[in-house]
Scaffold this motif. Structure first.
Motif, mmCIF file in Angstrom:
data_model
loop_
_atom_site.group_PDB
_atom_site.id
_atom_site.type_symbol
_atom_site.label_atom_id
_atom_site.label_comp_id
_atom_site.label_asym_id
_atom_site.label_seq_id
_atom_site.Cartn_x
_atom_site.Cartn_y
_atom_site.Cartn_z
ATOM 1 N N ILE A 20 -1.126 3.465 -13.399
ATOM 2 C CA ILE A 20 -0.307 2.688 -12.458
ATOM 3 C C ILE A 20 -0.682 1.216 -12.483
ATOM 4 N N LEU A 21 -1.992 0.941 -12.448
ATOM 5 C CA LEU A 21 -2.451 -0.452 -12.477
ATOM 6 C C LEU A 21 -3.519 -0.717 -13.526
ATOM 7 N N GLY A 22 -3.970 0.310 -14.237
ATOM 8 C CA GLY A 22 -5.036 0.097 -15.204
ATOM 9 C C GLY A 22 -5.243 1.277 -16.114
ATOM 10 N N LEU A 45 -1.358 0.918 -3.329
ATOM 11 C CA LEU A 45 -0.046 1.546 -3.438
ATOM 12 C C LEU A 45 0.832 1.257 -2.225
ATOM 13 N N GLN A 46 0.289 0.554 -1.255
ATOM 14 C CA GLN A 46 0.989 0.368 0.012
ATOM 15 C C GLN A 46 1.421 -1.072 0.256
ATOM 16 N N LEU A 52 5.494 0.961 -4.504
ATOM 17 C CA LEU A 52 5.276 2.392 -4.301
ATOM 18 C C LEU A 52 6.191 3.216 -5.191
ATOM 19 N N MET A 53 7.466 2.836 -5.268
ATOM 20 C CA MET A 53 8.415 3.563 -6.109
ATOM 21 C C MET A 53 8.023 3.459 -7.578
ATOM 22 N N GLN A 54 7.568 2.274 -7.986
ATOM 23 C CA GLN A 54 7.141 2.095 -9.368
ATOM 24 C C GLN A 54 5.929 2.967 -9.670
ATOM 25 N N VAL A 58 5.452 5.871 -12.592
ATOM 26 C CA VAL A 58 4.352 5.848 -13.564
ATOM 27 C C VAL A 58 3.559 7.154 -13.500
ATOM 28 N N HIS A 59 3.314 7.640 -12.292
ATOM 29 C CA HIS A 59 2.604 8.917 -12.125
ATOM 30 C C HIS A 59 3.329 10.022 -12.907
#
Length: 222
Positions: A20-22, A45-46, A52-54, A58-59
């Motif tokens: 998601i971020l790394g 994530l908040q 949050l949707m992005q 990614v998840h």
């Protein structure tokens, strides 16, 4: 520790995509591994609904990329463990259960069968009808709609029975906007996928339009 999925520990681990971020990493237990994003914090994530949707997308992408390489137990979006030690303890405690699930899921995928009701034309009510004739025409139209709905329900029940004979692992969700969704656990080998049964299923359900999705990670069967 943000966690995406569990999978069998292997000497040839899967190639890990971006998170998601790394970067992602593997936490290895005795028999199982967990795919984690060590530096991702829940607060990150908040920040906004868009972020949050992005993150949700990614998840899902990460799990699908892992699924293309190995059998996985996908975890829900937002699954955290308080520490690496806590995650390892969880893997050790539940290893027998998870290994049984992974063995059952080996070589299989989830397929989504959608059934959309076919709208049949109803008897029209002539504008010049009045009194008894008007109410009779209205009654006939109502009866036609009721018969169509009854036929659809009968076809659906018969289809569920036919599917269960070959694919006993199935989940039927609540209909949304009239569309029925049935989740099947089946082989993703080209000669055994449910797509081969779709023409037969469609012929049994003339009051429904059937569509079958591609192989997905087994979200509904973990």
């Amino acid at each position: 520790m943000y966690t995406y999925a569990f999978l069998p520990r292997s000497e040839m681990p899967p190639e890990l995509p971006e998170g998601i971020l790394g970067d992602l990493a593997l936490v290895n237990g005795a028999y199982l591994s967990a795919v984690v994003e060590p530096k991702l914090q829940v607060e990150q994530l908040q920040n906004s609904d868009e972020q949050l949707m992005q993150a949700v997308l990614v998840h899902d992408r990460v799990i699908q990329e892992l699924f293309r390489q190995t059998v996985v137990l996908p975890l829900r979006f937002g699954t955290y463990f308080v520490s690496r030690e806590g995650l390892l303890e969880h893997l050790a405690t539940r290893s027998s259960e998870y290994l049984q699930k992974l063995a059952k899921l080996q070589g299989k995928a989830e397929y989504v069968l959608k059934l959309t009701p076919v709208e049949r034309s109803q008897p029209s009510i002539e504008s010049d009808l009045k009194g008894k004739d008007y109410f009779l025409a209205k009654k006939q139209r109502y009866q036609s709609q009721a018969e169509q709905q009854q036929q659809q329900q009968s076809e659906l029940e018969q289809l569920m029975q036919a599917i269960a004979q070959h694919y006993p692992d199935l989940v039927r969700s609540e209909p949304k906007d009239g569309v029925e969704r049935i989740y099947l656990l089946a082989s993703f080998l080209s000669s055994f996928t449910p797509h081969h049964s779709l023409p037969s299923w469609q012929s049994q359900c003339p009051h429904w339009q059937l569509s079958l999705g591609e192989a997905l990670p087994p979200y509904h069967f973990v």
